[in-house]
Motif scaffolding. Structure first.
Motif, PDB file in Angstrom:
ATOM      1  N   UNK A   1       0.835  -1.194   0.000  1.00 43.19           N
ATOM      2  CA  UNK A   1       0.000   0.000   0.000  1.00 43.19           C
ATOM      3  C   UNK A   1       0.869   1.243   0.000  1.00 43.19           C
ATOM      4  N   UNK A   2       0.530   2.158  -0.890  1.00 49.71           N
ATOM      5  CA  UNK A   2       1.201   3.456  -0.915  1.00 49.71           C
ATOM      6  C   UNK A   2       0.248   4.482  -1.496  1.00 49.71           C
ATOM      7  N   UNK A   3       0.541   5.740  -1.268  1.00 56.13           N
ATOM      8  CA  UNK A   3      -0.307   6.803  -1.782  1.00 56.13           C
ATOM      9  C   UNK A   3       0.029   7.025  -3.248  1.00 56.13           C
ATOM     10  N   UNK A   4      -0.974   6.816  -4.105  1.00 61.65           N
ATOM     11  CA  UNK A   4      -0.821   6.980  -5.545  1.00 61.65           C
ATOM     12  C   UNK A   4      -1.877   7.981  -5.996  1.00 61.65           C
ATOM     13  N   UNK A   5      -1.433   9.094  -6.556  1.00 64.92           N
ATOM     14  CA  UNK A   5      -2.359  10.153  -6.993  1.00 64.92           C
ATOM     15  C   UNK A   5      -3.304  10.570  -5.873  1.00 64.92           C
ATOM     16  N   UNK A   6      -2.783  10.635  -4.654  1.00 63.88           N
ATOM     17  CA  UNK A   6      -3.565  11.079  -3.512  1.00 63.88           C
ATOM     18  C   UNK A   6      -4.479  10.028  -2.911  1.00 63.88           C
ATOM     19  N   UNK A   7      -4.369   8.773  -3.366  1.00 63.29           N
ATOM     20  CA  UNK A   7      -5.235   7.691  -2.871  1.00 63.29           C
ATOM     21  C   UNK A   7      -4.356   6.549  -2.383  1.00 63.29           C
ATOM     22  N   UNK A   8      -4.710   5.985  -1.210  1.00 64.94           N
ATOM     23  CA  UNK A   8      -3.980   4.826  -0.712  1.00 64.94           C
ATOM     24  C   UNK A   8      -4.413   3.606  -1.518  1.00 64.94           C
ATOM     25  N   UNK A   9      -3.460   2.994  -2.209  1.00 71.06           N
ATOM     26  CA  UNK A   9      -3.765   1.856  -3.071  1.00 71.06           C
ATOM     27  C   UNK A   9      -2.562   0.933  -3.120  1.00 71.06           C
ATOM     28  N   UNK A  10      -2.810  -0.302  -3.549  1.00 71.67           N
ATOM     29  CA  UNK A  10      -1.733  -1.290  -3.647  1.00 71.67           C
ATOM     30  C   UNK A  10      -0.949  -1.084  -4.937  1.00 71.67           C
ATOM     31  N   UNK A  11       0.362  -0.978  -4.800  1.00 76.86           N
ATOM     32  CA  UNK A  11       1.240  -0.962  -5.965  1.00 76.86           C
ATOM     33  C   UNK A  11       1.755  -2.384  -6.112  1.00 76.86           C
ATOM     34  N   UNK A  12       1.455  -3.041  -7.235  1.00 76.31           N
ATOM     35  CA  UNK A  12       1.913  -4.421  -7.423  1.00 76.31           C
ATOM     36  C   UNK A  12       3.426  -4.533  -7.270  1.00 76.31           C
ATOM     37  N   UNK A  13       3.864  -5.663  -6.727  1.00 73.03           N
ATOM     38  CA  UNK A  13       5.286  -5.883  -6.476  1.00 73.03           C
ATOM     39  C   UNK A  13       6.095  -5.835  -7.766  1.00 73.03           C
ATOM     40  N   UNK A  14       5.511  -6.246  -8.890  1.00 74.33           N
ATOM     41  CA  UNK A  14       6.263  -6.268 -10.146  1.00 74.33           C
ATOM     42  C   UNK A  14       6.143  -4.973 -10.937  1.00 74.33           C
ATOM     43  N   UNK A  15       5.491  -3.958 -10.380  1.00 72.64           N
ATOM     44  CA  UNK A  15       5.321  -2.682 -11.077  1.00 72.64           C
ATOM     45  C   UNK A  15       6.507  -1.776 -10.772  1.00 72.64           C
ATOM     46  N   UNK A  16       7.125  -1.179 -11.803  1.00 69.72           N
ATOM     47  CA  UNK A  16       8.268  -0.294 -11.542  1.00 69.72           C
ATOM     48  C   UNK A  16       7.815   0.964 -10.806  1.00 69.72           C
ATOM     49  N   UNK A  17       8.715   1.581 -10.060  1.00 71.71           N
ATOM     50  CA  UNK A  17       8.355   2.809  -9.351  1.00 71.71           C
ATOM     51  C   UNK A  17       8.071   3.926 -10.348  1.00 71.71           C
ATOM     52  N   UNK A  18       7.300   4.940  -9.937  1.00 71.83           N
ATOM     53  CA  UNK A  18       7.006   6.048 -10.835  1.00 71.83           C
ATOM     54  C   UNK A  18       8.277   6.829 -11.164  1.00 71.83           C
ATOM     55  N   UNK A  19       8.297   7.554 -12.267  1.00 68.14           N
ATOM     56  CA  UNK A  19       9.478   8.331 -12.634  1.00 68.14           C
ATOM     57  C   UNK A  19       9.884   9.286 -11.510  1.00 68.14           C
ATOM     58  N   UNK A  20      11.160   9.335 -11.222  1.00 69.97           N
ATOM     59  CA  UNK A  20      11.691  10.234 -10.200  1.00 69.97           C
ATOM     60  C   UNK A  20      11.685   9.661  -8.805  1.00 69.97           C
ATOM     61  N   UNK A  21      11.044   8.513  -8.592  1.00 71.01           N
ATOM     62  CA  UNK A  21      11.039   7.891  -7.264  1.00 71.01           C
ATOM     63  C   UNK A  21      12.295   7.089  -7.079  1.00 71.01           C
ATOM     64  N   UNK A  22      12.803   7.080  -5.862  1.00 63.12           N
ATOM     65  CA  UNK A  22      14.004   6.288  -5.597  1.00 63.12           C
ATOM     66  C   UNK A  22      13.606   4.830  -5.420  1.00 63.12           C
TER      67      UNK A  22
END
Length: 94
Positions: free
Chosen positions: A69-90
């Motif tokens: 779970x992480x905040x994505x576009x202002x909403x708490x949602x699950x980011x799949x484990x195989x999904x790359x991080x958004x641009x600019x994220x460490x």
């Protein structure tokens, strides 16, 4: 010759009417929805949880998706484990 020209003009006019009519009908239909942000399944998986919680949910194709779970576009949602991080994220440290 005059009859042929008249026939062509009438056919051209009918074609123009048909084109304008089809364009008018197409303008009445709403555009297809565009998907932006996390899917409802990812949001539901994190309901009542906090950022960083590990979750799993059933994806759109019936597959089991695991993520965090992480905040994505202002909403708490699950980011799949195989999904790359958004641009600019460490990248997370392992």
């Amino acid at each position: 010759m005059n009859t042929i020209m008249t026939l062509h003009l009438r056919l051209l006019a009918l074609g123009a009417v048909a084109l304008v009519s089809s364009l008018a009908r197409a303008g009445d239909e709403p555009p297809p929805p565009h998907h932006r942000g996390p899917p409802p399944e990812a949001i539901a998986a994190c309901k009542g949880k906090t950022a960083g919680a590990s979750v799993s949910f059933t994806g759109r194709r019936g597959e089991t998706v695991t993520g965090t779970c992480e905040t994505i576009n202002g909403v708490l949602a699950a980011r799949p484990a195989n999904m790359p991080p958004p641009p600019g994220a460490s990248a997370p440290s392992r």
